[in-house]
Design a protein around this motif. Structure first.
Motif, PDB file in Angstrom:
ATOM      1  N   GLY A 148       0.758  -1.245   0.000  1.00 36.54           N
ATOM      2  CA  GLY A 148       0.000   0.000   0.000  1.00 36.54           C
ATOM      3  C   GLY A 148       0.786   1.292   0.000  1.00 36.54           C
ATOM      4  N   VAL A 149       2.129   1.207   0.095  1.00 35.88           N
ATOM      5  CA  VAL A 149       2.938   2.424   0.056  1.00 35.88           C
ATOM      6  C   VAL A 149       3.026   2.908  -1.396  1.00 35.88           C
ATOM      7  CG1 VAL A 149       5.161   3.481   0.593  1.00 35.88           C
ATOM      8  CG2 VAL A 149       4.266   1.650   2.057  1.00 35.88           C
ATOM      9  N   LYS A 150       2.905   4.224  -1.598  1.00 37.59           N
ATOM     10  CA  LYS A 150       2.957   4.781  -2.947  1.00 37.59           C
ATOM     11  C   LYS A 150       4.256   5.566  -3.139  1.00 37.59           C
ATOM     12  CE  LYS A 150      -2.085   5.182  -3.318  1.00 37.59           C
ATOM     13  NZ  LYS A 150      -3.236   6.108  -3.465  1.00 37.59           N
ATOM     14  N   PHE A 151       4.966   5.224  -4.204  1.00 43.14           N
ATOM     15  CA  PHE A 151       6.201   5.916  -4.563  1.00 43.14           C
ATOM     16  C   PHE A 151       5.917   6.675  -5.856  1.00 43.14           C
ATOM     17  CE2 PHE A 151       7.256   2.171  -2.114  1.00 43.14           C
ATOM     18  CZ  PHE A 151       8.138   2.675  -1.164  1.00 43.14           C
ATOM     19  N   LEU A 152       5.916   8.003  -5.760  1.00 42.11           N
ATOM     20  CA  LEU A 152       5.429   8.844  -6.850  1.00 42.11           C
ATOM     21  C   LEU A 152       6.562   9.592  -7.543  1.00 42.11           C
ATOM     22  CD1 LEU A 152       2.416  10.379  -4.876  1.00 42.11           C
ATOM     23  CD2 LEU A 152       2.419   8.324  -6.305  1.00 42.11           C
ATOM     24  N   ASP A 153       6.437   9.723  -8.882  1.00 42.92           N
ATOM     25  CA  ASP A 153       7.421  10.477  -9.645  1.00 42.92           C
ATOM     26  C   ASP A 153       7.028  11.948  -9.716  1.00 42.92           C
ATOM     27  OD1 ASP A 153       5.417  10.723 -11.548  1.00 42.92           O
ATOM     28  OD2 ASP A 153       6.270   9.231 -12.913  1.00 42.92           O
ATOM     29  N   LYS A 154       7.739  12.730 -10.497  1.00 45.61           N
ATOM     30  CA  LYS A 154       7.514  14.175 -10.548  1.00 45.61           C
ATOM     31  C   LYS A 154       6.134  14.546 -11.089  1.00 45.61           C
ATOM     32  CE  LYS A 154       9.961  14.564 -14.983  1.00 45.61           C
ATOM     33  NZ  LYS A 154       8.794  14.756 -15.834  1.00 45.61           N
ATOM     34  N   ASP A 155       5.512  13.604 -11.826  1.00 47.71           N
ATOM     35  CA  ASP A 155       4.178  13.850 -12.377  1.00 47.71           C
ATOM     36  C   ASP A 155       3.068  13.309 -11.487  1.00 47.71           C
ATOM     37  OD1 ASP A 155       5.197  15.088 -14.727  1.00 47.71           O
ATOM     38  OD2 ASP A 155       5.682  13.085 -15.516  1.00 47.71           O
ATOM     39  N   GLY A 156       3.445  12.751 -10.315  1.00 47.89           N
ATOM     40  CA  GLY A 156       2.453  12.206  -9.393  1.00 47.89           C
ATOM     41  C   GLY A 156       2.016  10.795  -9.726  1.00 47.89           C
ATOM     42  N   ASN A 157       2.737  10.132 -10.637  1.00 45.85           N
ATOM     43  CA  ASN A 157       2.412   8.756 -11.008  1.00 45.85           C
ATOM     44  C   ASN A 157       3.236   7.777 -10.175  1.00 45.85           C
ATOM     45  OD1 ASN A 157       0.644   9.564 -13.167  1.00 45.85           O
ATOM     46  ND2 ASN A 157       2.473  10.021 -14.394  1.00 45.85           N
TER      47      ASN A 157
END
Length: 379
Positions: A148-157
């Motif tokens: 469930g942890v979210k790792f997001l890039d610069k675009d929020g993806n």
């Protein structure tokens, strides 16, 4: 006289349970009157799940997970009572990746996270995880993503969760992590002390054996540095000051930060799981062993763990080993009082492995005859 047999497996030849079987046969053949028992043991690496299942009359739980390259495979973990025992190598291990495909830029620990999630789904509240033998250098983001942890890039993806994605992460969002984890005891079996980054960190220490070339190593390290800095910024945890953070390509730090895992010695965790101290009650002599004994045997291996537990109860322990290497005698400081080898003549490793059962049994007989001679002298 009461004996306890607790040997490590002999890699490529004898399982821990097979050594118990052969020692039992030899003891019956040498002694007229002897009581004995045996237990399968491992050090928190390969074979840990099977050893604990065997020792505790547990069972295998089969589950479909993703391997390091995201192929679906059928694997398993162990259970007994409300406890689950997971080997990360069963989902994310190096042997699951063909030699020509090994590249830690392209591997993930997602399958390990899927195993943990399955254990949570089945109601386990005490989970031990052995983290040796990984094919990965993803910092454990694949595992954490499955929970469930979210790792997001610069675009929020969300990034995919491979080693190559570490330098793309700009935000870590752990607000949706599986809520059941807060009520679950997570024990991490880890005997390496490497930090996350640097020359002794996950990438440069373990990356080459997982297929990282000289060109790939700096890419992985830069990603790991980015990951480390984000952990420091968002969780106020300095990964380079946590022993074992770099274990299993950084899975160690993920289990610590996101699952609140407790790092413990692999062999001590296994010995606690199989209630080894209880098995020592009334025992006069312990027989342990491993395929090769050398200086490394004193660093979190089965013989060291078994020897020290026996020593605390003033019970002598002896080792029956395949061969002896450099500084093998250092194990005498760890509760082992004597060593014998199974190999009885010059031979190749291939021959020793092919004849392993025969050689082990004959070595056990020789060892027990020496013990019997000592008993006669004592009388």
């Amino acid at each position: 006289m009461k004996l306890l047999f607790a040997s490590d497996s002999f890699k490529g030849s004898l399982s821990s349970s097979k050594t118990v079987e052969l020692l039992s046969k030899a003891a019956k053949d040498v002694f007229e009157d002897v009581e004995f028992s045996g237990v399968s043991v491992a050090d928190g690496g390969e074979g840990t799940t099977d050893s604990v299942i065997d020792a505790m009359n547990g069972e295998k739980i089969y589950v479909e997970v993703h391997d390091p390259l995201m192929n679906k495979i059928k694997s398993y973990y162990g259970k007994f009572g409300n406890k689950a025992v997971i080997e990360m190598a069963a989902a994310s291990g190096l042997p699951l990746v063909k030699q020509e495909l090994r590249n830690p830029l392209n591997t993930t620990t997602l399958g390990t996270g899927e195993m943990i999630k399955d254990a949570l789904d089945k109601g386990f509240t005490d989970i031990s995880i052995a983290i040796g033998g990984s094919a990965t250098n993803d910092g454990g983001i694949g595992c954490a993503k499955a929970l469930g942890v979210k790792f997001l890039d610069k675009d929020g993806n969300e990034v995919e969760g491979f080693g190559r994605d570490l330098d793309k992460i700009v935000t870590i969002d752990a607000t949706s992590i599986d809520s059941r984890l807060k009520d679950t005891k997570i024990t991490v079996m880890c005997d390496v002390t490497n930090p996350l980054c640097g020359e002794n960190g996950a990438t440069y220490t373990f990356g080459p054996q997982k297929g990282a070339t000289k060109e790939i190593l700096p890419i992985l390290e830069n990603g790991m540095i980015n990951y480390r800095d984000l952990i420091k910024k968002e969780f106020n945890i300095d990964a380079d000051k946590i022993q074992g953070a770099g274990a299993a390509g950084g899975l160690g730090i993920a289990l610590k930060v996101f699952l609140n895992g407790e790092m413990k010695s692999g062999i001590d965790t296994v010995l606690d799981l199989i209630r080894f101290d209880e098995r020592l009650e009334g025992v006069d002599l312990v027989v342990t062993g491993e395929g090769r004994t050398d200086w490394q045997s004193c660093f979190g291996k089965v013989m060291q763990g078994v020897g020290n537990r026996a020593k605390k109860k003033n019970i002598p322990a002896i080792g029956l080993c395949g061969s002896l290497g450099k500084d093998a005698e250092k194990i005498f400081d760890e509760g082992i009082v004597s060593l014998m080898t199974t190999v009885d003549a010059p031979m190749s490793l291939d021959e020793a492995i092919e004849r392993s059962e025969e050689l082990y049994y004959k070595g056990a007989v020789r060892m027990f005859r020496f013990i019997k001679a000592g008993m006669s002298i004592a009388k």
